[in-house]
Motif scaffolding. Sequence first.
Motif, mmCIF file in Angstrom:
data_model
loop_
_atom_site.group_PDB
_atom_site.id
_atom_site.type_symbol
_atom_site.label_atom_id
_atom_site.label_comp_id
_atom_site.label_asym_id
_atom_site.label_seq_id
_atom_site.Cartn_x
_atom_site.Cartn_y
_atom_site.Cartn_z
ATOM 1 N N ARG A 63 0.852 -1.180 0.000
ATOM 2 C CA ARG A 63 0.000 0.000 0.000
ATOM 3 C C ARG A 63 0.891 1.235 0.000
ATOM 4 N N ALA A 64 0.465 2.243 -0.757
ATOM 5 C CA ALA A 64 1.212 3.502 -0.780
ATOM 6 C C ALA A 64 1.111 4.188 0.572
ATOM 7 N N THR A 65 2.254 4.773 0.999
ATOM 8 C CA THR A 65 2.249 5.518 2.266
ATOM 9 C C THR A 65 2.159 7.028 2.013
ATOM 10 N N GLY A 66 2.517 7.446 0.789
ATOM 11 C CA GLY A 66 2.542 8.877 0.477
ATOM 12 C C GLY A 66 3.930 9.463 0.638
ATOM 13 N N ASP A 67 4.819 8.735 1.297
ATOM 14 C CA ASP A 67 6.219 9.159 1.419
ATOM 15 C C ASP A 67 6.961 8.489 0.261
ATOM 16 N N TRP A 68 7.318 9.280 -0.749
ATOM 17 C CA TRP A 68 7.840 8.685 -1.989
ATOM 18 C C TRP A 68 9.098 7.864 -1.757
ATOM 19 N N ARG A 90 11.537 2.614 -1.699
ATOM 20 C CA ARG A 90 12.389 1.677 -0.965
ATOM 21 C C ARG A 90 11.685 0.325 -0.794
ATOM 22 N N GLU A 91 10.420 0.405 -0.399
ATOM 23 C CA GLU A 91 9.654 -0.840 -0.177
ATOM 24 C C GLU A 91 9.398 -1.599 -1.484
ATOM 25 N N ILE A 92 9.060 -0.854 -2.521
ATOM 26 C CA ILE A 92 8.831 -1.500 -3.819
ATOM 27 C C ILE A 92 10.103 -2.192 -4.308
ATOM 28 N N GLY A 93 11.213 -1.461 -4.233
ATOM 29 C CA GLY A 93 12.490 -2.037 -4.644
ATOM 30 C C GLY A 93 12.826 -3.285 -3.840
ATOM 31 N N ARG A 94 12.619 -3.183 -2.531
ATOM 32 C CA ARG A 94 12.888 -4.330 -1.648
ATOM 33 C C ARG A 94 12.043 -5.540 -2.033
ATOM 34 N N ARG A 95 10.764 -5.279 -2.325
ATOM 35 C CA ARG A 95 9.875 -6.378 -2.686
ATOM 36 C C ARG A 95 10.243 -7.032 -4.010
ATOM 37 N N ILE A 96 10.576 -6.209 -4.990
ATOM 38 C CA ILE A 96 10.997 -6.758 -6.285
ATOM 39 C C ILE A 96 12.209 -7.656 -6.085
ATOM 40 N N HIS A 97 13.212 -7.086 -5.407
ATOM 41 C CA HIS A 97 14.454 -7.833 -5.199
ATOM 42 C C HIS A 97 14.210 -9.122 -4.420
ATOM 43 N N HIS A 98 13.448 -8.985 -3.339
ATOM 44 C CA HIS A 98 13.192 -10.125 -2.467
ATOM 45 C C HIS A 98 12.427 -11.242 -3.186
ATOM 46 N N ALA A 99 11.432 -10.851 -3.945
ATOM 47 C CA ALA A 99 10.627 -11.853 -4.642
ATOM 48 C C ALA A 99 11.486 -12.724 -5.560
ATOM 49 N N TYR A 100 12.403 -12.078 -6.236
ATOM 50 C CA TYR A 100 13.249 -12.835 -7.151
ATOM 51 C C TYR A 100 14.276 -13.693 -6.430
#
Lengths: 238, 238
Positions: free
Chosen positions: B87-92, B97-107
Amino acid sequence: MGERVVPEPDRRRRRPTKQGTVLSAEAIVATALRLIGQHGSEALTVRRLGAALGSDPSSIYRYFRNTDDLLLAIADELISRAQQGWRATGDWQADLREIGRRIHHAYQRHPRTAILAAYRTTGRAHEIRAVEVILGVLRRGGFPDAEAVRIYHAFVDQALAFAALDAAASALPSAARQADEDVWHRTYARLPAESHPHIAATAPLLVAEMRVSGYPAALELLLEAAAARLERPRGTAG
Amino acid sequence: MGERVVPEPDRRRRRPTKQGTVLSAEAIVATALRLIGQHGSEALTVRRLGAALGSDPSSIYRYFRNTDDLLLAIADELISRAQQGWRATGDWQADLREIGRRIHHAYQRHPRTAILAAYRTTGRAHEIRAVEVILGVLRRGGFPDAEAVRIYHAFVDQALAFAALDAAASALPSAARQADEDVWHRTYARLPAESHPHIAATAPLLVAEMRVSGYPAALELLLEAAAARLERPRGTAG
DNA sequence: CACCTTATGACAACGCCATTGACGTGTGAA
DNA sequence: TTCACACGTCAATGGCGTTGTCATAAGGTG
């Protein structure tokens, strides 16, 4: 089982193969690079390499302990090629930019090899030299050791990661590669603003931007951030 | 040879294996993910998958045309799982950071699919959604369109590139992977200061730093540089 | 030069891989 | 109930990396 590989300095004999070839580790690596360049990374099997060398494939095990050992030698050769001709300017940003560019470029020249080699840590001569050079650039540039190592890590892995990513994309069969390239204007540029307002608003920019590698942009961002850290040291808490 | 795979909507029959299992594409994918999760990426062979399913391995070819088809199905499932719960927090910065972490982690959870999928541009629903989300984060964060697109490109390719790089490294056979990891303290940490002053001076830091992925450090640098650009816009010349 | 050792290339085989041709039969439709 | 054929199985194919072993040519030594 006795050790098959005689360490290179101890090597005394050269025996031609049935087809007249005299083998060497260098010849094997060069032939492997050529094989990959011509037929793709999947073509690198010991049987095909043996055929290309004019020898029985098992002879390769006289020079390399296994295929992984061979791969490391190939990776080291690529690192060597990336470093040829480079000279330090003393401007750390310009130096890192050039080093990054060379690493990326060397692998694009051999995309199939990049796929096989970019993620390896060889500990071999050419890699060691590259590590020493980059750390030297950072430490002489004024970075404290901890920061220099951290930035070194981000810098070199990013260069290698982008090298592999872009190499893999360019190594795709041309139909698949074309399809991937066309996605931006065939699919993304046609998304309606109602459902995808951000993509629709930026579509022409996206089409132009995604046509080229993201590495130069990522490298500039890294260099800017590093420069900012140099101006405003973060202390020891990093 | 007739087509072995019956398209899923046309599938009418369910026949148990000798061991009583009723197969399905979903069951095969789930079992494959479990197998990889328990034993590593090398464990994913049709023989082992067949054994884990309680079926003859060749049955898998009734559901997937080849192992590549299977891997892409696994990747699809993985992408789906990676997006769940965000979920978006509004703090870009936090969001990227979270999106990048998730992409990396998933792979990293599924390195073999990472190697196959990270450099592809699919134009499929999940990817489109990710593009829209990331661009949304950047534009709402205040970046002008040209800058948003540029940073989007660097950000997403960096995440995917590191994902693939780290996945490829972890997908190595364990002996090779261990050897690569050991290089820093076995080789680099032992280099003399006379020939390699910068490596020698930073050796303990290197050994510690190179033990983990370079992605978090590279991501922080990217976010810092992006923030600096937001504070000091570069005009239209970029 | 002769002799001797052994490194080097070759050959055959092993164990593993993904995949396919063909068979037997159980499932589901008519 | 009958029948077609999808589904699972089995055995085989062609390929992979690698190893044990053999034959002999290369190089060192006296």
